[in-house]
Write a protein that holds these residues in place. Sequence first.
Motif, PDB file in Angstrom:
ATOM      1  N   ARG A  54      14.858 -49.174  71.980  1.00  0.00           N
ATOM      2  CA  ARG A  54      14.306 -48.189  71.045  1.00  0.00           C
ATOM      3  C   ARG A  54      13.829 -48.870  69.766  1.00  0.00           C
ATOM      4  O   ARG A  54      14.303 -49.930  69.396  1.00  0.00           O
ATOM      5  N   LEU A  55      12.890 -48.211  69.088  1.00  0.00           N
ATOM      6  CA  LEU A  55      12.398 -48.708  67.806  1.00  0.00           C
ATOM      7  C   LEU A  55      13.410 -48.363  66.727  1.00  0.00           C
ATOM      8  O   LEU A  55      13.891 -47.227  66.646  1.00  0.00           O
ATOM      9  N   ALA A  56      13.730 -49.352  65.901  1.00  0.00           N
ATOM     10  CA  ALA A  56      14.659 -49.153  64.793  1.00  0.00           C
ATOM     11  C   ALA A  56      14.079 -49.825  63.556  1.00  0.00           C
ATOM     12  O   ALA A  56      13.227 -50.705  63.647  1.00  0.00           O
ATOM     13  N   LEU A  66      17.248 -45.338  63.665  1.00  0.00           N
ATOM     14  CA  LEU A  66      16.512 -45.302  64.925  1.00  0.00           C
ATOM     15  C   LEU A  66      15.345 -44.341  64.808  1.00  0.00           C
ATOM     16  O   LEU A  66      15.438 -43.322  64.122  1.00  0.00           O
ATOM     17  N   VAL A  67      14.248 -44.648  65.470  1.00  0.00           N
ATOM     18  CA  VAL A  67      13.085 -43.761  65.496  1.00  0.00           C
ATOM     19  C   VAL A  67      13.209 -42.898  66.751  1.00  0.00           C
ATOM     20  O   VAL A  67      13.209 -43.401  67.871  1.00  0.00           O
ATOM     21  N   ASP A  68      13.362 -41.597  66.548  1.00  0.00           N
ATOM     22  CA  ASP A  68      13.555 -40.652  67.648  1.00  0.00           C
ATOM     23  C   ASP A  68      12.407 -40.687  68.643  1.00  0.00           C
ATOM     24  O   ASP A  68      11.244 -40.876  68.263  1.00  0.00           O
ATOM     25  N   GLY A  69      12.747 -40.504  69.913  1.00  0.00           N
ATOM     26  CA  GLY A  69      11.739 -40.375  70.956  1.00  0.00           C
ATOM     27  C   GLY A  69      11.110 -41.678  71.413  1.00  0.00           C
ATOM     28  O   GLY A  69      10.119 -41.653  72.125  1.00  0.00           O
ATOM     29  N   THR A  70      11.676 -42.813  71.002  1.00  0.00           N
ATOM     30  CA  THR A  70      11.102 -44.095  71.418  1.00  0.00           C
ATOM     31  C   THR A  70      11.966 -44.734  72.496  1.00  0.00           C
ATOM     32  O   THR A  70      13.184 -44.555  72.523  1.00  0.00           O
ATOM     33  N   LYS A  71      11.302 -45.471  73.393  1.00  0.00           N
ATOM     34  CA  LYS A  71      12.007 -46.240  74.419  1.00  0.00           C
ATOM     35  C   LYS A  71      11.046 -47.275  74.977  1.00  0.00           C
ATOM     36  O   LYS A  71       9.826 -47.106  74.901  1.00  0.00           O
ATOM     37  N   ASN A  72      11.596 -48.356  75.499  1.00  0.00           N
ATOM     38  CA  ASN A  72      10.779 -49.427  76.076  1.00  0.00           C
ATOM     39  C   ASN A  72       9.673 -49.886  75.124  1.00  0.00           C
ATOM     40  O   ASN A  72       8.503 -49.954  75.488  1.00  0.00           O
ATOM     41  N   VAL A  73      10.049 -50.188  73.898  1.00  0.00           N
ATOM     42  CA  VAL A  73       9.114 -50.529  72.823  1.00  0.00           C
ATOM     43  C   VAL A  73       8.832 -52.031  72.806  1.00  0.00           C
ATOM     44  O   VAL A  73       9.705 -52.843  73.095  1.00  0.00           O
ATOM     45  N   LEU A  74       7.594 -52.375  72.456  1.00  0.00           N
ATOM     46  CA  LEU A  74       7.173 -53.765  72.259  1.00  0.00           C
ATOM     47  C   LEU A  74       6.229 -53.847  71.059  1.00  0.00           C
ATOM     48  O   LEU A  74       5.569 -52.872  70.709  1.00  0.00           O
ATOM     49  N   LEU A  75       6.139 -54.994  70.460  1.00  0.00           N
ATOM     50  CA  LEU A  75       5.155 -55.342  69.431  1.00  0.00           C
ATOM     51  C   LEU A  75       5.094 -54.384  68.232  1.00  0.00           C
ATOM     52  O   LEU A  75       4.019 -53.915  67.848  1.00  0.00           O
ATOM     53  N   PRO A  76       6.223 -54.090  67.592  1.00  0.00           N
ATOM     54  CA  PRO A  76       6.150 -53.235  66.399  1.00  0.00           C
ATOM     55  C   PRO A  76       5.454 -53.950  65.243  1.00  0.00           C
ATOM     56  O   PRO A  76       5.706 -55.125  64.994  1.00  0.00           O
ATOM     57  N   ALA A  77       4.548 -53.246  64.571  1.00  0.00           N
ATOM     58  CA  ALA A  77       3.803 -53.835  63.454  1.00  0.00           C
ATOM     59  C   ALA A  77       3.598 -52.774  62.371  1.00  0.00           C
ATOM     60  O   ALA A  77       3.321 -51.613  62.685  1.00  0.00           O
ATOM     61  N   TRP A  78       3.733 -53.175  61.137  1.00  0.00           N
ATOM     62  CA  TRP A  78       3.591 -52.269  59.996  1.00  0.00           C
ATOM     63  C   TRP A  78       2.141 -52.173  59.555  1.00  0.00           C
ATOM     64  O   TRP A  78       1.398 -53.151  59.617  1.00  0.00           O
ATOM     65  N   LYS A  84       3.207 -46.640  57.989  1.00  0.00           N
ATOM     66  CA  LYS A  84       3.235 -46.430  59.442  1.00  0.00           C
ATOM     67  C   LYS A  84       3.713 -47.686  60.152  1.00  0.00           C
ATOM     68  O   LYS A  84       3.539 -48.791  59.669  1.00  0.00           O
ATOM     69  N   ILE A  85       4.312 -47.460  61.330  1.00  0.00           N
ATOM     70  CA  ILE A  85       4.646 -48.550  62.237  1.00  0.00           C
ATOM     71  C   ILE A  85       3.925 -48.256  63.548  1.00  0.00           C
ATOM     72  O   ILE A  85       4.055 -47.162  64.106  1.00  0.00           O
ATOM     73  N   LEU A  98      -0.221 -46.823  73.061  1.00  0.00           N
ATOM     74  CA  LEU A  98      -0.209 -47.215  71.663  1.00  0.00           C
ATOM     75  C   LEU A  98       0.329 -46.026  70.870  1.00  0.00           C
ATOM     76  O   LEU A  98      -0.208 -44.920  70.951  1.00  0.00           O
ATOM     77  N   CYS A  99       1.403 -46.246  70.123  1.00  0.00           N
ATOM     78  CA  CYS A  99       2.070 -45.168  69.387  1.00  0.00           C
ATOM     79  C   CYS A  99       2.122 -45.498  67.899  1.00  0.00           C
ATOM     80  O   CYS A  99       2.088 -46.663  67.508  1.00  0.00           O
ATOM     81  N   VAL A 100       2.239 -44.455  67.087  1.00  0.00           N
ATOM     82  CA  VAL A 100       2.329 -44.605  65.635  1.00  0.00           C
ATOM     83  C   VAL A 100       3.481 -43.750  65.136  1.00  0.00           C
ATOM     84  O   VAL A 100       3.588 -42.574  65.493  1.00  0.00           O
ATOM     85  N   ALA A 101       4.348 -44.349  64.312  1.00  0.00           N
ATOM     86  CA  ALA A 101       5.451 -43.625  63.683  1.00  0.00           C
ATOM     87  C   ALA A 101       5.242 -43.648  62.180  1.00  0.00           C
ATOM     88  O   ALA A 101       4.960 -44.708  61.605  1.00  0.00           O
ATOM     89  N   ALA A 102       5.354 -42.491  61.558  1.00  0.00           N
ATOM     90  CA  ALA A 102       5.246 -42.418  60.097  1.00  0.00           C
ATOM     91  C   ALA A 102       6.537 -42.917  59.471  1.00  0.00           C
ATOM     92  O   ALA A 102       7.627 -42.682  59.986  1.00  0.00           O
ATOM     93  N   VAL A 103       6.428 -43.638  58.356  1.00  0.00           N
ATOM     94  CA  VAL A 103       7.597 -44.163  57.649  1.00  0.00           C
ATOM     95  C   VAL A 103       7.842 -43.283  56.442  1.00  0.00           C
ATOM     96  O   VAL A 103       6.945 -43.080  55.622  1.00  0.00           O
TER      97      VAL A 103
END
Length: 105
Positions: A54-56, A66-78, A84-85, A98-103
Amino acid sequence: ARRQYEAQKVNVITLTLMGETVGYFEGMQFIPGYTFGWSPKDLASIAYVNSSGRLAVMDKDGKRQLVDGTKNVLLPAWSVDGTKIVFLQKAAKNKYELCVAAVTK
């Protein structure tokens, strides 16, 4: 055959920050950015893939979220502004979204 199997060596690289594993590479080459990404300097944080895939996010004091709803994550970038991540999330065999999470601060 068993003796040959036991004699085989596998390279393992573990990257740890404040007691948290932010990178684990077993039998593969270490690739910077594959499992973690540094925030812009003023945020002093890291986005990383935890041991469950998961993304953390961890701040400079070691506070983790932890970022809710994430799994099998790769290559996190800000994003450059730190709002955003962006990351890849495995959707199927050999298929990623390709997913985007608001910070939130």
